[in-house]
Design an enzyme around this catalytic site. Structure first.
Site, short mmCIF file in Angstrom:
data_model
loop_
_atom_site.label_atom_id
_atom_site.label_comp_id
_atom_site.label_asym_id
_atom_site.label_seq_id
_atom_site.Cartn_x
_atom_site.Cartn_y
_atom_site.Cartn_z
N GLU A 31 0.93 -1.30 0.11
CA GLU A 31 -0.06 0.03 0.10
C GLU A 31 0.95 1.38 -0.04
OE1 GLU A 31 -2.97 -0.32 -0.84
OE2 GLU A 31 -3.11 -2.49 -0.52
N HIS A 68 1.77 2.23 -3.47
CA HIS A 68 0.65 2.80 -4.14
C HIS A 68 0.56 4.24 -4.10
CE1 HIS A 68 -1.87 -0.27 -5.98
NE2 HIS A 68 -1.98 -0.97 -4.86
CO CO Z 1 -2.73 -2.79 -4.80
#
Ligand code: CO
Length: 188
Positions: A160, A163
Site C-alpha cells: 500500500e 501505491h
Molecule cells: Co494494490
C-alpha cells in the site's frame, strides 16, 4: 458482520491501465472531510465483504485486504487494510500520511505471489519486502500514531505504501526473470 452495510458500497477501483494510478499522492490535512470519512469506511466495508465468502460470491468480488486512496482515484496519502487475524475476525487499519521509521534487514516474499484489486490478471513472480517495519502515521482524528507490523501484514503495508508513490507490485517484479534471487529471501 452485523456492522456491515446491507449492500456493497459503490466504489470504483481503478484498473492498472489508468495512468492516475502512477501518480504520487499528496499529504492529507486535518480534519478529514465527511466525504473522506465516508470513502474510508466504504473502502473498508468493501474489503471485508470481499473476504467473507457469502458476500464475495453474491457480488462476484475478488478477495482483497488493502486499498489505497489513489485506487479510487483520489491522490491523498491514505490507505486502509482489513486483516482477518482469526477466522471471521477482522482488524481494520486506517493509515494517513505514513512515514517509515525502520525496516528489518530480513526480506520475505509471498509464496503464491502478491495480488492487487487494480491488477486484473494473473502475475507471476516474487516481490521482495521487509519482514518487519515500524511506521509513524496519523489516524482519522489526526492523532500521530506508531505501529509495528510483521510478516504478511508488513508485506501488505509495503504494497500500500508503494501505491502512495504510484508504484504497483508488478513494477517490482523483474520482467526477464520474475523469480530472480528467490533463494535470497524467505517465503511466507
Ligand atoms: Co494494490
Amino acid at each position: 458482520m452485523s456492522n456491515l452495510p446491507k449492500k456493497l458500497p459503490e466504489i470504483k477501483i481503478l484498473d492498472e491501465k489508468e495512468k492516475k494510478l502512477k501518480e504520487k499522492s499528496k499529504e492529507v490535512t486535518f480534519p478529514l472531510s465527511k466525504e473522506d470519512k465516508k470513502n474510508i469506511k466504504d473502502m473498508m466495508d468493501y474489503l471485508e465483504m470481499s473476504q467473507i465468502e457469502e458476500t464475495r460470491e453474491k457480488y462476484n468480488l475478488r478477495a482483497g485486504w488493502g486499498l489505497s486512496y489513489i485506487q479510487i482515484g483520489v491522490p491523498k496519502r491514505i490507505f486502509v487494510m482489513v486483516h482477518e487475524y482469526e477466522e471471521g475476525k477482522f482488524k481494520r487499519y486506517v493509515i494517513i500520511n505514513p512515514k517509515i521509521k525502520s525496516v528489518s534487514e530480513e526480506m520475505v516474499y509471498i509464496a503464491e505471489g502478491e495480488g492487487c484489486l487494480s491488477v486484473n490478471r494473473p502475475v507471476e513472480g516474487i516481490v521482495p519486502r521487509h519482514a518487519r517495519m515500524t511506521l509513524e502515521y496519523f489516524d482519522e482524528q489526526g492523532n500521530k500514531q506508531e505501529i509495528r507490523v510483521r510478516e504478511e501484514l508488513a508485506v501488505g503495508f509495503q504494497h500500500e505504501l508503494d501505491h502512495l508513490d504510484g508504484i504497483l507490485f508488478t513494477d517490482r517484479i523483474d520482467k526477464k526473470n520474475p523469480f530472480k534471487d528467490q533463494n535470497k529471501y524467505r517465503s511466507i
